[in-house]
Write a protein that holds these residues in place. Structure first.
Motif, PDB file in Angstrom:
ATOM      1  N   LYS A  22     -30.082 -18.722  -9.284  1.00 24.09           N
ATOM      2  CA  LYS A  22     -29.008 -19.725  -9.211  1.00 24.09           C
ATOM      3  C   LYS A  22     -29.572 -21.142  -9.207  1.00 24.09           C
ATOM      4  CE  LYS A  22     -25.389 -16.921  -7.023  1.00 24.09           C
ATOM      5  NZ  LYS A  22     -24.571 -16.681  -5.831  1.00 24.09           N
TER       6      LYS A  22
ATOM      7  N   ARG B 268     -30.424 -22.133 -12.531  1.00 23.31           N
ATOM      8  CA  ARG B 268     -29.192 -22.062 -13.342  1.00 23.31           C
ATOM      9  C   ARG B 268     -29.252 -21.003 -14.445  1.00 23.31           C
ATOM     10  NH1 ARG B 268     -27.432 -28.479 -13.673  1.00 23.31           N
ATOM     11  NH2 ARG B 268     -27.325 -28.764 -11.401  1.00 23.31           N
TER      12      ARG B 268
ATOM     13  N   SER C 131     -24.727 -17.730 -12.445  1.00 19.17           N
ATOM     14  CA  SER C 131     -23.770 -18.439 -11.585  1.00 19.17           C
ATOM     15  C   SER C 131     -22.823 -17.395 -11.004  1.00 19.17           C
ATOM     16  CB  SER C 131     -22.978 -19.461 -12.403  1.00 19.17           C
ATOM     17  OG  SER C 131     -22.096 -18.776 -13.308  1.00 19.17           O
TER      18      SER C 131
END
Length: 293
Positions: free
Chosen positions: A93, A96, A99
């Motif tokens: 996370k 990225r 998500s």
């Protein structure tokens, strides 16, 4: 209803829900009560009988090495597994790669890639064939295992087993399939050869994905009991039994493309019977399994 007919009714019912009789369930419960679980006996049980659904995840975790044989360590080890799961998910996370909107099976894939040093530079990079295999297995596993931490660890270790323990065996399975189909129905094999279909059968679906996406999970888990406990050869007999079950349909098709397309999307309503007959075939040709076959 007489006592014998009641017993027969119960036997049929118990077989439908995942074990042939109360005796097998009791035998497994005795094995699971040992302070130190006997891996070889658990393998033998899993090879000989379908695992009751209530114990399947536990037995798979022990056989795949997610949990140690010692009962007293299980809680602590699972806390460690959950911590590792959370750490890897958090890392993905932060960079990225995933998500909250990322499908769960894709999350499992990215976690697996990160832990095995195969995370691509960008999540937009196209998936490799091995990634598609992982996703197919994870998707099926998601239907079998409720807890997300368990699901990830079982999928991860199941795929590692295919890539390591069975690495040399899996490429031999198409040849074994041909050999056993010839023994069971040489005319059917001759038809496949005449249509130039033998080399074009859906071997990746059958042997790399272990029938994930081909058989419904309720039937598939009985096949995976055998794979987890030491036999990838069961996959050959599932493939043979699919051909035997749909012999009339396959014999009516006269080119390899049509045959392959049908076999990739077989009707689901016969799958329980296919798996039961495949296990019988496996026992017939390989004998009563010990802890590997």
């Amino acid at each position: 209803m007489t006592e014998d007919s009641q017993r027969n009714f119960r036997s049929v019912y118990y077989e439908k829900v995942g074990f042939r009789g109360v005796e097998e369930k009791k035998s497994l419960e005795i094995l699971l009560k040992d302070d130190r679980l006997d891996i070889e006996k658990l393998c033998t049980f899993s090879q000989r009988f379908p695992l009751p659904s209530m114990y399947r995840a536990l037995v798979w975790k022990v056989l795949l090495g997610i949990l140690p044989p010692h009962h007293e360590s299980h809680t602590q080890v699972m806390m460690y597994r959950k911590g590792q799961y959370s750490d890897v998910l958090h890392a993905l996370k932060v960079i990225r790669f995933v998500s909250d909107a990322t499908p769960q099976v894709e999350v499992y894939l990215r976690m697996y890639q990160l832990e095995s040093g195969k995370l691509p530079r960008s999540p937009s990079f196209p998936l490799k064939p091995e990634d598609e295999v992982f996703l197919a297995i994870a998707k099926a596993m998601e239907e079998m295992v409720e807890d997300s931490v368990d699901c990830y660890w079982i999928t991860r270790c199941f795929v590692n087993q295919l890539n390591n323990k069975y690495r040399d065996s899996l490429p031999q399975l198409p040849k074994a399939f041909e050999q056993y189909l010839n023994l069971e129905d040489s005319r059917l094999l001759s038809h496949l050869k005449m249509c130039s279909a033998v080399s074009r059968l859906p071997y990746d679906l059958w042997f790399k994905r272990c029938f994930a996406g081909c058989l419904p999970e309720s039937s598939l888990q009985r096949v995976w009991d055998k794979v987890v406990s030491g036999s990838c050869k069961i996959l050959v007999f599932v493939a043979v039994e699919i051909l035997l079950t749909f012999k009339l349909k396959v014999m009516a098709l006269n080119n390899s493309e049509k045959i392959t397309k049908f076999l990739e999307n077989i009707p689901q309503d016969s799958s329980d019977a296919i798996v039961s007959k495949a296990i019988d075939l496996w026992h017939k040709h390989c004998g009563t399994p010990v802890h590997s076959a």
